[in-house]
Design a protein around this motif. Structure first.
Motif, PDB file in Angstrom:
ATOM      1  N   ASN A  97       0.805  -1.221   0.000  1.00 27.48           N
ATOM      2  CA  ASN A  97       0.000   0.000   0.000  1.00 27.48           C
ATOM      3  C   ASN A  97       0.840   1.276   0.000  1.00 27.48           C
ATOM      4  OD1 ASN A  97      -2.610  -1.194  -0.029  1.00 27.48           O
ATOM      5  ND2 ASN A  97      -2.357  -1.713   2.140  1.00 27.48           N
ATOM      6  N   TYR A  98       2.044   1.221  -0.577  1.00 28.18           N
ATOM      7  CA  TYR A  98       2.877   2.418  -0.645  1.00 28.18           C
ATOM      8  C   TYR A  98       2.237   3.492  -1.520  1.00 28.18           C
ATOM      9  CZ  TYR A  98       6.680  -0.274   1.495  1.00 28.18           C
ATOM     10  OH  TYR A  98       7.456  -1.027   2.341  1.00 28.18           O
ATOM     11  N   LEU A  99       1.567   3.075  -2.590  1.00 30.84           N
ATOM     12  CA  LEU A  99       0.915   4.068  -3.454  1.00 30.84           C
ATOM     13  C   LEU A  99      -0.160   4.822  -2.683  1.00 30.84           C
ATOM     14  CD1 LEU A  99       2.370   2.428  -5.730  1.00 30.84           C
ATOM     15  CD2 LEU A  99       0.360   2.864  -7.137  1.00 30.84           C
ATOM     16  N   SER A 100      -1.001   4.077  -1.994  1.00 31.62           N
ATOM     17  CA  SER A 100      -2.082   4.711  -1.228  1.00 31.62           C
ATOM     18  C   SER A 100      -1.527   5.633  -0.156  1.00 31.62           C
ATOM     19  CB  SER A 100      -2.967   3.642  -0.585  1.00 31.62           C
ATOM     20  OG  SER A 100      -3.660   2.917  -1.579  1.00 31.62           O
ATOM     21  N   SER A 101      -0.440   5.206   0.473  1.00 33.12           N
ATOM     22  CA  SER A 101       0.177   6.021   1.517  1.00 33.12           C
ATOM     23  C   SER A 101       0.657   7.355   0.950  1.00 33.12           C
ATOM     24  CB  SER A 101       1.352   5.254   2.142  1.00 33.12           C
ATOM     25  OG  SER A 101       2.024   6.042   3.083  1.00 33.12           O
ATOM     26  N   TYR A 102       1.350   7.300  -0.179  1.00 31.65           N
ATOM     27  CA  TYR A 102       1.884   8.525  -0.780  1.00 31.65           C
ATOM     28  C   TYR A 102       0.767   9.431  -1.281  1.00 31.65           C
ATOM     29  CZ  TYR A 102       4.906  11.607  -3.492  1.00 31.65           C
ATOM     30  OH  TYR A 102       5.572  12.711  -3.977  1.00 31.65           O
ATOM     31  N   ILE A 103      -0.218   8.843  -1.950  1.00 29.35           N
ATOM     32  CA  ILE A 103      -1.325   9.638  -2.493  1.00 29.35           C
ATOM     33  C   ILE A 103      -2.129  10.286  -1.372  1.00 29.35           C
ATOM     34  CG2 ILE A 103      -3.526   9.468  -3.745  1.00 29.35           C
ATOM     35  CD1 ILE A 103      -2.094   7.303  -5.503  1.00 29.35           C
ATOM     36  N   SER A 104      -2.372   9.549  -0.292  1.00 28.40           N
ATOM     37  CA  SER A 104      -3.123  10.102   0.842  1.00 28.40           C
ATOM     38  C   SER A 104      -2.406  11.300   1.461  1.00 28.40           C
ATOM     39  CB  SER A 104      -3.341   9.026   1.908  1.00 28.40           C
ATOM     40  OG  SER A 104      -4.149   7.996   1.419  1.00 28.40           O
ATOM     41  N   LYS A 105      -1.075  11.199   1.563  1.00 23.63           N
ATOM     42  CA  LYS A 105      -0.294  12.276   2.183  1.00 23.63           C
ATOM     43  C   LYS A 105      -0.153  13.486   1.283  1.00 23.63           C
ATOM     44  CE  LYS A 105       2.619   9.187   4.963  1.00 23.63           C
ATOM     45  NZ  LYS A 105       3.983   8.601   5.093  1.00 23.63           N
ATOM     46  N   ASN A 106      -0.094  13.260  -0.026  1.00 18.06           N
ATOM     47  CA  ASN A 106       0.283  14.339  -0.941  1.00 18.06           C
ATOM     48  C   ASN A 106      -0.815  14.852  -1.864  1.00 18.06           C
ATOM     49  OD1 ASN A 106       3.436  14.567  -0.663  1.00 18.06           O
ATOM     50  ND2 ASN A 106       2.977  12.383  -0.674  1.00 18.06           N
ATOM     51  N   PHE A 107      -1.807  14.009  -2.180  1.00 16.63           N
ATOM     52  CA  PHE A 107      -2.750  14.383  -3.232  1.00 16.63           C
ATOM     53  C   PHE A 107      -4.217  14.316  -2.833  1.00 16.63           C
ATOM     54  CE2 PHE A 107       0.630  12.333  -6.152  1.00 16.63           C
ATOM     55  CZ  PHE A 107       1.357  13.508  -6.214  1.00 16.63           C
ATOM     56  N   LEU A 108      -4.525  13.892  -1.622  1.00 20.19           N
ATOM     57  CA  LEU A 108      -5.923  13.689  -1.238  1.00 20.19           C
ATOM     58  C   LEU A 108      -6.345  14.582  -0.084  1.00 20.19           C
ATOM     59  CD1 LEU A 108      -6.856   9.878  -1.181  1.00 20.19           C
ATOM     60  CD2 LEU A 108      -7.806  11.648  -2.638  1.00 20.19           C
ATOM     61  N   VAL A 159       8.346   5.269  -3.494  1.00 19.12           N
ATOM     62  CA  VAL A 159       7.942   3.860  -3.481  1.00 19.12           C
ATOM     63  C   VAL A 159       9.152   2.944  -3.627  1.00 19.12           C
ATOM     64  CG1 VAL A 159       6.627   2.083  -4.701  1.00 19.12           C
ATOM     65  CG2 VAL A 159       5.616   4.338  -4.306  1.00 19.12           C
ATOM     66  N   LEU A 160      10.022   3.242  -4.574  1.00 20.84           N
ATOM     67  CA  LEU A 160      11.187   2.381  -4.796  1.00 20.84           C
ATOM     68  C   LEU A 160      12.148   2.416  -3.617  1.00 20.84           C
ATOM     69  CD1 LEU A 160      11.937   2.970  -8.586  1.00 20.84           C
ATOM     70  CD2 LEU A 160      10.801   1.018  -7.515  1.00 20.84           C
ATOM     71  N   ASP A 161      12.249   3.577  -2.968  1.00 22.01           N
ATOM     72  CA  ASP A 161      13.106   3.678  -1.791  1.00 22.01           C
ATOM     73  C   ASP A 161      12.631   2.733  -0.695  1.00 22.01           C
ATOM     74  OD1 ASP A 161      15.161   5.037  -0.051  1.00 22.01           O
ATOM     75  OD2 ASP A 161      13.357   5.607   1.050  1.00 22.01           O
ATOM     76  N   ARG A 162      11.303   2.679  -0.484  1.00 21.28           N
ATOM     77  CA  ARG A 162      10.764   1.805   0.554  1.00 21.28           C
ATOM     78  C   ARG A 162      10.888   0.326   0.180  1.00 21.28           C
ATOM     79  NH1 ARG A 162      10.089   6.343   1.884  1.00 21.28           N
ATOM     80  NH2 ARG A 162       9.338   7.054   3.903  1.00 21.28           N
ATOM     81  N   LEU A 163      10.727   0.040  -1.079  1.00 21.29           N
ATOM     82  CA  LEU A 163      10.917  -1.340  -1.524  1.00 21.29           C
ATOM     83  C   LEU A 163      12.379  -1.760  -1.411  1.00 21.29           C
ATOM     84  CD1 LEU A 163       8.613  -1.420  -4.668  1.00 21.29           C
ATOM     85  CD2 LEU A 163       8.239  -2.654  -2.537  1.00 21.29           C
ATOM     86  N   SER A 179      -1.539  -4.546  -3.978  1.00 19.89           N
ATOM     87  CA  SER A 179      -2.327  -3.830  -2.979  1.00 19.89           C
ATOM     88  C   SER A 179      -3.757  -3.662  -3.456  1.00 19.89           C
ATOM     89  CB  SER A 179      -1.700  -2.465  -2.688  1.00 19.89           C
ATOM     90  OG  SER A 179      -0.361  -2.615  -2.245  1.00 19.89           O
ATOM     91  N   VAL A 180      -4.696  -3.855  -2.534  1.00 22.50           N
ATOM     92  CA  VAL A 180      -6.106  -3.927  -2.911  1.00 22.50           C
ATOM     93  C   VAL A 180      -6.622  -2.610  -3.489  1.00 22.50           C
ATOM     94  CG1 VAL A 180      -7.016  -3.297  -0.626  1.00 22.50           C
ATOM     95  CG2 VAL A 180      -8.340  -4.810  -2.114  1.00 22.50           C
ATOM     96  N   GLN A 181      -5.989  -1.480  -3.132  1.00 16.59           N
ATOM     97  CA  GLN A 181      -6.440  -0.180  -3.639  1.00 16.59           C
ATOM     98  C   GLN A 181      -5.892   0.158  -5.023  1.00 16.59           C
ATOM     99  OE1 GLN A 181      -5.070  -0.742  -0.611  1.00 16.59           O
ATOM    100  NE2 GLN A 181      -5.762   0.712   0.931  1.00 16.59           N
ATOM    101  N   ASN A 182      -5.044  -0.689  -5.578  1.00 15.03           N
ATOM    102  CA  ASN A 182      -4.353  -0.346  -6.829  1.00 15.03           C
ATOM    103  C   ASN A 182      -5.294   0.082  -7.949  1.00 15.03           C
ATOM    104  OD1 ASN A 182      -1.756  -0.697  -5.916  1.00 15.03           O
ATOM    105  ND2 ASN A 182      -1.489  -2.743  -6.770  1.00 15.03           N
ATOM    106  N   PHE A 183      -6.476  -0.510  -8.009  1.00 14.79           N
ATOM    107  CA  PHE A 183      -7.382  -0.204  -9.130  1.00 14.79           C
ATOM    108  C   PHE A 183      -7.761   1.277  -9.177  1.00 14.79           C
ATOM    109  CE2 PHE A 183     -10.511  -0.727  -5.763  1.00 14.79           C
ATOM    110  CZ  PHE A 183     -11.530   0.155  -6.102  1.00 14.79           C
ATOM    111  N   LEU A 184      -7.637   1.964  -8.028  1.00 18.25           N
ATOM    112  CA  LEU A 184      -7.956   3.388  -7.978  1.00 18.25           C
ATOM    113  C   LEU A 184      -6.876   4.248  -8.632  1.00 18.25           C
ATOM    114  CD1 LEU A 184      -9.076   3.491  -4.236  1.00 18.25           C
ATOM    115  CD2 LEU A 184     -10.609   3.898  -6.180  1.00 18.25           C
ATOM    116  N   TRP A 185      -5.645   3.753  -8.647  1.00 17.04           N
ATOM    117  CA  TRP A 185      -4.503   4.614  -8.919  1.00 17.04           C
ATOM    118  C   TRP A 185      -3.867   4.392 -10.292  1.00 17.04           C
ATOM    119  CZ3 TRP A 185      -6.308   7.122  -5.293  1.00 17.04           C
ATOM    120  CH2 TRP A 185      -6.430   6.693  -3.966  1.00 17.04           C
TER     121      TRP A 185
END
Length: 517
Positions: free
Chosen positions: A312-323, A348-352, A366-372
């Motif tokens: 869920n790194y995508l959701s984490s970043y989007i929530s902090k920066n774009f939502l 994302v790559l840094d965390r991976l 990640s289950v939220q991927n379809f949103l992004w």
């Protein structure tokens, strides 16, 4: 009032969860030049309990600076570092803490949880087992349940069952054991456990969590015995209890979906050229229970691929920066689109990279991927996107049968909520397909199980990978699975998972009739 009395008062406030009061009191003491390791630790603890992890970190660091062997503050610092996804730093703090006090059970448990999160299961197991060496007061039931869960994630069914049964030996009236056994037992061969669960459920003193530990496994048991009416009654009861325990607003996902479509339908995505990385992520998208875990197991059986599961790194970043309030903040997205840097990809790559072996290709399911998908196409330009498509009635039935642990799945406990969520998902899927067409690869679940050899070859070809015959042997894949699909995804592909909804057509009519097709 001397300092000790003030500290005791603050401890009382902590106990009563008066965290803002604690912050005010600590702030006044610090302003008056009080330099005390306990004060700073409590200061950080208050911020931590309010979810303000980044604010808590300097407080814990100051506490440790004032007293190098303050293992309480080191443990708390590690918790906050984990919460902001600084996993390496968190691990370093746990190691320092346990070097000072090797038998500190809270830190052992927290460190074991971190290792589990990072899929370092063997390390996690060793930490939990060390609690017995130190004769920890931590309840054996808790440790056995964690060990059972970890072995289940590893695919070691025998060990998972062994530790589940250890709970039963120590605590015969425990209900958690049945939630665990429900994942590993063949109820056709173990009918005695059904009677045990039914007898325990008659206990009027059970709380809701204890009831749910019994009700969903009972539903699963009767489903396996083809007692579908009785199975539905248990699933229905479990969902009603769970629905009353959660706070789900169906409008939020609708607002988010509308905001996503409004933004991305007006962006010329093909004129955007963001920096590419030599590393590539294969994003596996779809409804929960649609086959995403199976697809990840197949792809990550390839020698060049590493599975990361649901980070869920995508959701984490989007929530902090774009939502904000479930709507995209368009100006912030546009600013990053026009930036010469690719901060999103770097994040994302840094965390991976911090927590993985050296591979160049990862999967993310990640289950939220379809949103992004729009974000993926912009900020991860060399990524691959795979959607799983399964009969919607089978998907929604499968969701209805599970007691999920993921908060994103709060839509899963009501027929109307499930069908509504599916319709939003499917509408977004069609939206992305219209924009990106052939750049998104769709795997039809039913085709995969009917003709697995050819379909798997097509998937690997789409991912632009050389053929690896290991992909046909996904059951040997040792990647950890931490989802509700952990057992099914390790089994050989089986055709009996088609059209299961027919058995429940009379009971889930409200949900099935509301589905878009």
């Amino acid at each position: 009032m001397d300092l000790n009395q003030k500290i005791n008062t603050i401890l009382h406030n902590i106990k009563n969860k008066e965290f803002k009061t604690v912050i005010n009191k600590c702030e006044k003491l610090v302003s008056s030049k009080v330099e005390n390791t306990i004060i700073y630790n409590l200061y950080g603890l208050a911020y931590q309990n309010l979810g303000l992890y980044e604010k808590s970190i300097p407080k814990f660091e100051k506490s440790i600076e004032l007293q190098k062997n303050n293992y309480f503050a080191l443990n708390n610092l590690a918790i906050s570092l984990k919460a902001i996804e600084e996993y390496n730093l968190s691990e370093m703090a746990y190691k320092k803490c346990l070097k000072i006090k090797p038998d500190y059970s809270a830190a052992i448990i927290n460190y074991a949880n971190l290792k589990e999160l990072l899929n370092q299961f063997e390390d996690s197991i060793k930490l939990y087992l060390s609690l017995f060496k130190f004769k920890s007061e931590v309840a054996e039931e808790y440790v056995f349940s964690k060990l059972s869960t970890i072995y289940l994630n590893m695919g070691n069914i025998l060990k998972a069952k062994e530790y589940a049964l250890k709970i039963k030996e120590k605590s015969p009236k425990s209900t958690i054991v049945y939630e665990l056994l429900g994942e590993v037992l063949d109820f056709k061969k173990n009918k005695k456990y059904i009677l045990e669960m039914e007898n325990l459920l008659k206990n009027q003193n059970l709380n809701d969590t204890e009831k749910l530990n019994l009700i969903f496994p009972l539903g699963k048991a009767h489903d396996s015995l083809k007692n579908f009416k009785l199975a539905f009654e248990y699933f229905n009861l479990g969902n009603k209890i769970k629905k009353n325990k959660i706070n789900y607003n169906a409008e939020n996902i609708q607002i988010l979906s509308k905001s996503i479509k409004n933004f991305f339908q007006n962006i010329d995505l093909y004129k955007i050229d963001k920096l590419k990385s030599e590393k590539k992520i294969i994003f596996i998208c779809g409804m929960p229970r649609s086959g995403t875990t199976l697809i990840e197991q197949i792809i990550s059986s390839h020698k060049e691929i590493l599975a990361t599961g649901e980070e869920n790194y995508l959701s984490s970043y989007i929530s902090k920066n774009f939502l904000k309030n479930f709507s995209l903040q368009e100006n912030k997205i546009i600013n990053q689109i026009h930036s010469k840097e690719n901060y999103f990809q770097d994040y994302v790559l840094d965390r991976l990279n911090k927590n993985r072996v050296n591979k160049k290709i990862f999967t993310d399911k990640s289950v939220q991927n379809f949103l992004w998908i729009g974000f993926i196409k912009i900020f991860f330009p060399n990524s691959k996107i795979i959607f799983t498509d399964r009969n919607p009635k089978d998907v929604c039935l499968s969701i209805y049968k599970i007691n999920f642990k993921n908060g994103f799945m709060n839509f899963a406990y009501d027929q109307k909520d499930i069908s509504s969520f599916y319709n939003i998902y499917y509408d977004l899927y069609k939206f992305w397909k219209k924009i990106f067409n052939k750049e998104i690869y769709t795997v039809k679940y039913e085709n995969l199980i009917n003709n697995s050899h050819d379909e798997i070859k097509k998937i690997i070809n789409y991912c632009e990978l050389d053929w690896d015959p290991n992909c046909l042997n996904h059951t040997k894949n040792s990647s950890g699975i931490k989802t509700a699909s952990t057992i099914q995804a390790r089994k050989p592909i089986y055709k009996s998972s088609k059209n299961l909804y027919i058995n429940y057509s009379d009971y889930l009519k409200e949900m099935f009739d509301a589905l878009d097709s």
